[in-house]
Each structure stands twice: as C-alpha cells, then as structure tokens.
Write a protein that holds these residues in place. Structure first.
Motif, PDB file in Angstrom:
ATOM      1  N   VAL A  93      98.619 -14.228 -30.580  1.00 18.34           N
ATOM      2  CA  VAL A  93      98.153 -12.865 -30.289  1.00 18.34           C
ATOM      3  C   VAL A  93      99.189 -11.905 -30.858  1.00 18.34           C
ATOM      4  CG1 VAL A  93      97.641 -11.197 -28.459  1.00 18.34           C
ATOM      5  CG2 VAL A  93      96.966 -13.577 -28.175  1.00 18.34           C
ATOM      6  N   ASN A  97      97.713  -6.064 -32.275  1.00 14.95           N
ATOM      7  CA  ASN A  97      96.337  -6.202 -31.798  1.00 14.95           C
ATOM      8  C   ASN A  97      96.252  -6.135 -30.284  1.00 14.95           C
ATOM      9  OD1 ASN A  97      95.210  -6.362 -34.296  1.00 14.95           O
ATOM     10  ND2 ASN A  97      95.184  -8.597 -34.355  1.00 14.95           N
ATOM     11  N   PHE A  98      97.206  -6.779 -29.657  1.00  8.67           N
ATOM     12  CA  PHE A  98      97.269  -6.760 -28.197  1.00  8.67           C
ATOM     13  C   PHE A  98      97.415  -5.326 -27.692  1.00  8.67           C
ATOM     14  CE2 PHE A  98     101.131  -6.245 -25.513  1.00  8.67           C
ATOM     15  CZ  PHE A  98     100.540  -6.335 -24.260  1.00  8.67           C
ATOM     16  N   THR A 101      94.263  -3.252 -28.149  1.00  5.30           N
ATOM     17  CA  THR A 101      93.280  -3.596 -27.120  1.00  5.30           C
ATOM     18  C   THR A 101      93.655  -2.944 -25.790  1.00  5.30           C
ATOM     19  OG1 THR A 101      92.913  -5.715 -28.213  1.00  5.30           O
ATOM     20  CG2 THR A 101      92.129  -5.521 -25.950  1.00  5.30           C
ATOM     21  N   ALA A 102      94.931  -3.057 -25.440  1.00 11.43           N
ATOM     22  CA  ALA A 102      95.390  -2.519 -24.159  1.00 11.43           C
ATOM     23  C   ALA A 102      95.209  -0.998 -24.127  1.00 11.43           C
ATOM     24  CB  ALA A 102      96.853  -2.894 -23.930  1.00 11.43           C
ATOM     25  N   LEU A 142     102.967 -12.039 -29.951  1.00 13.87           N
ATOM     26  CA  LEU A 142     103.573 -11.333 -28.831  1.00 13.87           C
ATOM     27  C   LEU A 142     104.769 -12.091 -28.242  1.00 13.87           C
ATOM     28  CD1 LEU A 142     103.383  -8.914 -26.941  1.00 13.87           C
ATOM     29  CD2 LEU A 142     101.525 -10.061 -25.745  1.00 13.87           C
TER      30      LEU A 142
ATOM     31  N   ARG B 377      98.863  -4.812 -18.584  1.00 20.44           N
ATOM     32  CA  ARG B 377      98.815  -3.785 -19.648  1.00 20.44           C
ATOM     33  C   ARG B 377      97.445  -3.113 -19.680  1.00 20.44           C
ATOM     34  NH1 ARG B 377     103.589  -4.923 -18.362  1.00 20.44           N
ATOM     35  NH2 ARG B 377     105.109  -5.205 -20.016  1.00 20.44           N
ATOM     36  N   GLY B 378      96.637  -3.389 -18.660  1.00 16.11           N
ATOM     37  CA  GLY B 378      95.348  -2.703 -18.555  1.00 16.11           C
ATOM     38  C   GLY B 378      94.198  -3.460 -19.183  1.00 16.11           C
ATOM     39  N   ILE B 379      94.460  -4.699 -19.593  1.00 13.43           N
ATOM     40  CA  ILE B 379      93.413  -5.486 -20.251  1.00 13.43           C
ATOM     41  C   ILE B 379      92.615  -6.252 -19.193  1.00 13.43           C
ATOM     42  CG2 ILE B 379      93.011  -7.393 -21.858  1.00 13.43           C
ATOM     43  CD1 ILE B 379      95.516  -6.441 -23.381  1.00 13.43           C
ATOM     44  N   MET B 387      91.153 -13.389 -25.400  1.00 14.74           N
ATOM     45  CA  MET B 387      92.247 -13.218 -26.379  1.00 14.74           C
ATOM     46  C   MET B 387      93.065 -14.500 -26.496  1.00 14.74           C
ATOM     47  SD  MET B 387      93.881  -9.487 -25.490  1.00 14.74           S
ATOM     48  CE  MET B 387      94.757  -9.102 -26.990  1.00 14.74           C
ATOM     49  N   ALA B 391      93.140 -17.004 -29.665  1.00 20.68           N
ATOM     50  CA  ALA B 391      94.423 -17.292 -30.318  1.00 20.68           C
ATOM     51  C   ALA B 391      94.650 -18.803 -30.422  1.00 20.68           C
ATOM     52  CB  ALA B 391      95.575 -16.645 -29.545  1.00 20.68           C
ATOM     53  N   PHE B 421      87.212  -7.759 -28.356  1.00 22.21           N
ATOM     54  CA  PHE B 421      88.348  -6.895 -28.664  1.00 22.21           C
ATOM     55  C   PHE B 421      88.512  -6.797 -30.162  1.00 22.21           C
ATOM     56  CE2 PHE B 421      89.669 -11.201 -27.709  1.00 22.21           C
ATOM     57  CZ  PHE B 421      90.376 -11.580 -28.837  1.00 22.21           C
TER      58      PHE B 421
END
Lengths: 251, 421
Positions: A93, A97-98, A101-102, A142, B377-379, B387, B391, B421
């Motif tokens: 990830v 991109n992470f 998305t967040a 990440l 983180r709000g996801i 995700m 991955a 996403f």
C-alpha cells in the motif's frame, strides 16, 4: 473540547485505567507523563478506539459527542488523530495512495468534495515541507523499511494532511535521535493553533523542550495523580517518578 | 503407491461411456480401469474429494446437451487482441472462434503429434488417464523457429448447461520452436445453472531459447468442476511464465508441471486464488530440475472467505545432475472467516548438493493492527480491508507483463475485493 470523567478501562483481565479525569480545551497542549505501565498508551488507544480495550466505566465527551460510541474511522473524521508509538508497516500500500484515500474519505464525511489528483499533490507537497519528508519515501509502501525517524515523520505528515482538532502523540519521541526529534517537534509546532489541541504522551521530558505544554499530568496506576505546568516535567526529569509513587502511597 | 482399487459407482458408468480406439486411448482406458478414480485415501487427492463431487453431481451415462449459444461476447477478455479458440461443451466452435495462421500453426489435435502423451502421465494419475482415453477435441499449436508471435492464443472453455449437465474432455499440445515465443490464455466460463465437469490436459514443448507464457483464468461463477493438467518440457535457455487465477467454481484442481530439461532455464510459476462460498481450489505444482544452472521461482497466494477451501502442494525436484540450481517457492494464505480452510504442503526433494533452494508457507488472518491503523486515518473498515487484500494480491498481479490482460485481471480482482478506492 475533550472531557474525560472517571474513565476505567481494561484489556483482557488487566484493569489499566482506574478513574481517569482530564479536561482539554481548544488551543491547549497537555502532556501525559508517567512511569512504564501507568496506562499512558492505553489512554491513547482508548481515545483512538482500539477494540482490544474495554471501557468498564466513565465517560468521554468530545465536542458534545459520546466518543466511546464512535468507530475508529468516525473518530478520525470528527478530527481525532493518533500518532502511533509503533507505526504499522503495510506492504503493497503506497503512502500516497493510502493518504489520498484517507483524505478523501474524511472529506466525504465532512461534506466536502474529494480532492482531484492535482490538488491532492499540491496539498501534499506543502505538508511534506513541514516535516521535511521526501516524496520518494511517500512513493514507497506505507512505513515498510522506514527508519524509526522516518516512521515518526510520516505520522506527523499524516497529521498535517488530516488537520485534526485533537491530536494524540503516543511516545512520538521514542527511538528518535536529537535531529529527528527536532524535525518532528517543529512539524507539530507549525500545526499548533488556537483551535486545535494536542495530547503528548511521553515518558521523558526531552520532547517537551520542543513541544512546550500548557499542562503536565502525571499518570500512575491508571489515574492522574498530579497536574501542573511545564515545570512539573522538569521536576520529574530531575527527580524521577519515585517521589510521585511515594506521595501516592502516603495519600 | 496404493494399489488398492476402490470401485466407485460412477467408474462403470464412465468406462461404459468410453469407446476407446486401439492404441493410446485403449492403454489409457485400461489404466483408468485398473487405477479407479482417486479415493479420499489417495495421497494426491487427500483434500480434494473430486470423485465424491462427481458422483453427487453427474451421471456419466448421459451425453451432453446441444447448445444454441451464438455469442461469447460477455466472456471475451477486453482489449486483448488474440487468436480465440472457442469450445462449447467440449466441442470446438468454428463460428465462435477467430484466428489465423500467419505466424503459427493451429490444427485440430490428432493424437499422433510427436511427444503426445509423453508428459502427462496416464499411468499414475487416473484423471489424466480418463482424459487420454476420452478426449474428443483440442488443438495442436505450433510455432516455427525464430518466430515472434504477436497475438496470444485464447482458449475459451465454455459450458452451456442451460438444458442439462455437461462433461467436456479437451486435449492440447503446444510446441514453441527454437528462439520463438508464444502466449496462451485459458479461460473457463459457464452459461446455465446445471453443473459442468471439464477435464483438460495440455502438453507443451518449449525448445531452446524459446519462451512460453501461460495464463489460466478461472472465474467461472457457474457450477464448474474442473480437472486440468498442464505439463511443459523446457529445453536449454528457455523461459516459462505461468499465472493461474482462481476466483470461482465448485471444485477446481490444477496440476501444473514444469520439467527443466536443459541449462540456463528460467521458470516462473505464479498463482492467485481468492475464494468464497464453498469453492474448493487445489493447485498441485511440480518443478523438476533435471540439468544444472537453471532458476525456478514460484509464488502462490490465497485468500479464503466463507466456507471455501484452498489447497497448495508444491513439489520441487532437484535431480543429481542439477547442480547450481536456484529454486524458490512461496505460498502465502489469508483466512477471512472461521469456516475457511487451507492445506499447504511444500515438498522438496533434492539429490544434488550444490544448490540454493528455499520454500516458505504462511497462513494467517488479516493484520488487525494494520486495519486499525488505516481506520484511525478515517478509512472505512471495508475499504481498509480491501486495500490490504488488494495489496496482498498485487504482488502476484504485478507479474503479468501484458498490460491489457493485467487490467482485465485487475478488474476481476477489484470486483471480488469490493475495491472502492
């Protein structure tokens, strides 16, 4: 902003928080200090919504809402940010991109339009400067293979991107050399303003030389046993925690 | 080897349905009769109850229904310009197929091709024996030396089970001439609600300095029961890349065997299985290093949800002559539910002493700490989960070098993982 009353929490059969009270108003920086095992990281985890911890008593009011009822992602969307003591490595990830998305899921929850790729990169470049983080790092998976300092800078970078109202920094100074510490602290200070609040969880006074707190609290056996100003941190640095333990034992 | 023959009720139906011509077909018929179908005691089929599944779902005394299928558009692989060979219910459909012979020879299989029956062993595997006795169609694909084949060849194995259950037996042989290249894509799909069983055997010969890429796309949401055996012989300095994707089906058994019969060979085997419902997917692979100085690398990854079951068995043989072999194998699995299972077994047999071999297999759940991190983180949790799974799958997906094919597979995986996403 945050009002914690009589908070009790346990993990499995270990009772860790035993009636913790804390009031944080907008613009304030609170430092939570205490010896190992006093419940500092548990407090951070409970505020961020980690499932393994069970709140057995007490309340946490955040901007008029019952924080304990919210899922971790809902808390983030409401403006809570936890900088992890041990940021997690997630292979495959990419950080960019992470983060995209967040940011966009948080924006969506706040009723804002998602950022397109160009605006996102623009914002990102600006925030990268705050923590002196390089884009090549953000192109990688990440936290994967990041040094301790890079991981912590990445945490503050994420904080900058998400613009929280209440940031909780859990042992952000652990594992940092003095240069990295300064960079991370500078980043935090640039994000500090009269509307947002920060809770700094730390074992040592060192970080507080750079992120100067308005209040210092000593956590011991799951309770705040002493509160004061930044001078209290210096006293703890000089005398250690034993005198606090003695005071508690006497009381 | 267990020589006890278990007589299964369907074996006599199967044998009765076959009218083998003299020669190899009859030899294979006799071999099947002698071996019987694999029982649950059979080591190679311990976790894959194929005989029981066939008993429950098929009547082998019945013949296949006719199909009126007049288009396969919805099964086409978007944007991949290819020679397409379409089989419906085990019969080649000239009208649904599109191909030309500019840079390769595509001929109906006869069974008389050089090497036919020499790689897929009908004496040890009953399902190979069955195919060898029963095949009714298939192709010989041949590429002349020093030829660049620009378009892949796509085999569409389609079952039309609208009227009744279907059984199909297809046999192919591939020969890639010296310093040439070829890409083969196999895809299985079903229209209709009745069950279908396919038994497909492909033998391949990759000559000196030649390259073969093999893709198998198994995303058939019909009631597909499948046995496939692909056995490839690689000569000096040749390259083989395989990619096997399994997303659906009732019971899928893939036998993939690479024989590295030369030096300077590169072999890459990649597999991805993302299973749900009650799908059983079994990948049995063999990498057989027979000569020195070759490299093989195998990566299979799986995600199991609901009550699905994944099986991986990876054999690596390094023969006494195969010094300086590098052979690597990795099988990684994620179980998403209590009802999901995986059985994984690496099997390395090494007779040479100067080699580098390694294998690793892991099975676990999604990393809860990582999920929590993403959520803070709000996801959304579902997005965080997607995700991480995407991955995980990405490592295998990224081995696909043909961009439009990769995009197609990516879309299949993304849909399965509810990627948003």
């Amino acid at each position: 902003m945050l009002s914690i009353k009589n908070l009790h929490a346990k993990i499995e059969d270990n009772q860790i928080l035993n009636g913790l009270n804390l009031e944080v108003r907008p613009g304030e920086v609170h430092a939570i200090m205490g010896p190992n095992g006093s419940g500092k990281s548990t407090l951070a985890s409970v505020l961020a919504g980690r499932e393994e911890f069970e709140v057995t008593d007490g309340t946490v009011d955040y901007l008029g809402k019952n924080l304990l009822e919210l899922d971790p992602e809902e808390r983030a969307r409401e403006g809570i940010f936890l900088a992890f003591q041990y940021p997690v490595e997630i292979p495959g990830v990419s950080t960019i991109n992470f983060m995209k998305t967040a940011v966009n899921q948080v924006r969506e929850a706040r009723g804002q339009e998602p950022l397109d790729a160009v605006s996102f990169l623009g914002v990102m470049k600006e925030k990268m400067k705050l923590v002196e983080i390089d884009q090549s790092l953000l192109n990688r998976s990440l936290n994967e293979g990041f040094s301790g300092g890079e991981k912590k800078r990445n945490e503050i970078f994420q904080m900058a991107m998400l613009e929280p109202k209440l940031a909780i920094l859990d042992e952000t100074d652990s594992g940092l050399d003095i240069d990295a510490l300064r960079i991370v602290a500078n980043g935090v200070n640039k994000l500090r303003n009269k509307n947002n609040s920060i809770i700094v969880v730390t074992h040592y006074q060192r970080l507080l030389e750079y992120i100067v707190p308005d209040f210092v609290h000593v956590l011991y056996k799951g309770k705040i046993v002493k509160s004061g100003t930044k001078e209290l941190a210096l006293e703890l640095e000089a005398k250690g925690y034993d005198w606090i333990k003695d005071e508690v034992a006497l009381a | 080897m267990n020589t006890v023959v278990e007589t299964t009720p369907i074996l006599s139906d199967i044998l009765g349905s076959l009218k083998p011509e003299p020669g190899l077909k009859t030899d294979a018929f006799n071999s099947l009769e002698k071996m019987g179908l694999p029982s649950n005691k059979s080591e190679e089929y311990k976790f894959t109850p194929i005989t029981r599944a066939l008993e429950k779902n098929f009547n082998f005394a019945n013949s296949n229904p006719q199909s009126e299928l007049n288009t396969i558009d919805k099964f086409a692989i978007a944007d991949v310009d290819a020679h397409t060979l379409v089989f419906v219910n085990g019969i080649f459909s000239e009208t649904l197929s599109r191909y030309n012979q500019t840079d390769l020879q595509i001929k109906p299989i006869t069974g008389l091709e050089p090497g036919f029956g020499t790689l897929a062993d009908y004496k040890t595997d009953a399902l190979v024996a069955w195919n060898t006795a029963a095949w009714s169609s298939g192709f010989s694909i041949e590429v002349n030396p020093n030829t660049t084949v620009n378009k892949p060849v796509v085999f569409h194995y389609i079952h039309d089970t609208t009227k009744a259950e279907v059984k199909s037996f297809i046999r192919n042989i591939i020969r890639v001439g010296k310093s040439s290249n070829l890409t083969i894509i196999e895809k299985q799909d079903t229209v209709g609600e009745q069950p279908g069983f396919s038994n497909i055997v492909t033998e391949g010969f990759v000559e000196e300095n030649a390259a073969l890429s093999l893709f198998s796309l198994q995303a058939d949401n019909g009631k597909r029961f499948h046995f496939g055996q692909t056995a490839i012989m690689q000569a000096h300095s040749s390259r083989v890349n395989s990619f096997t994707l399994t997303l659906d089906g009732k019971l899928i058994r893939n036998n993939l065997q690479l024989i590295l019969d030369g030096e300077g060979i590169e072999s890459h085997m990649n597999g991805l299985y993302i299973l749900h419902g009650d799908t059983i997917a079994d990948n049995h692979t063999v990498v057989d290093h027979r000569k020195p100085n070759s490299n093989s690398n195998e990566l299979y990854k799986g995600v199991m949800e609901d009550n699905s079951k994944g099986i991986f068995n990876g054999k690596i043989y390094v023969r006494p002559d195969a010094q300086k072999t590098n052979a690597f194998q990795s099988n990684r699995n994620i179980l998403l539910s209590d009802g999901a299972t995986v059985n994984t077994k690496p099997q390395l047999e090494i007779w040479a002493d100067d080699v580098k071999c390694s294998h690793g297999c892991t099975t676990g759940q999604l990393d809860e700490e990582a999920l929590f991190y993403l959520q803070t983180r709000g996801i959304r949790k579902e997005t965080a989960r997607a995700m991480m799974l995407y991955a995980f799958a990405g490592e295998v997906l990224n081995t696909i070098a043909i961009e439009p094919l990769k995009n197609y597979v990516d879309a299949l995986i993304s849909e399965r993982l509810h990627k948003n996403f």
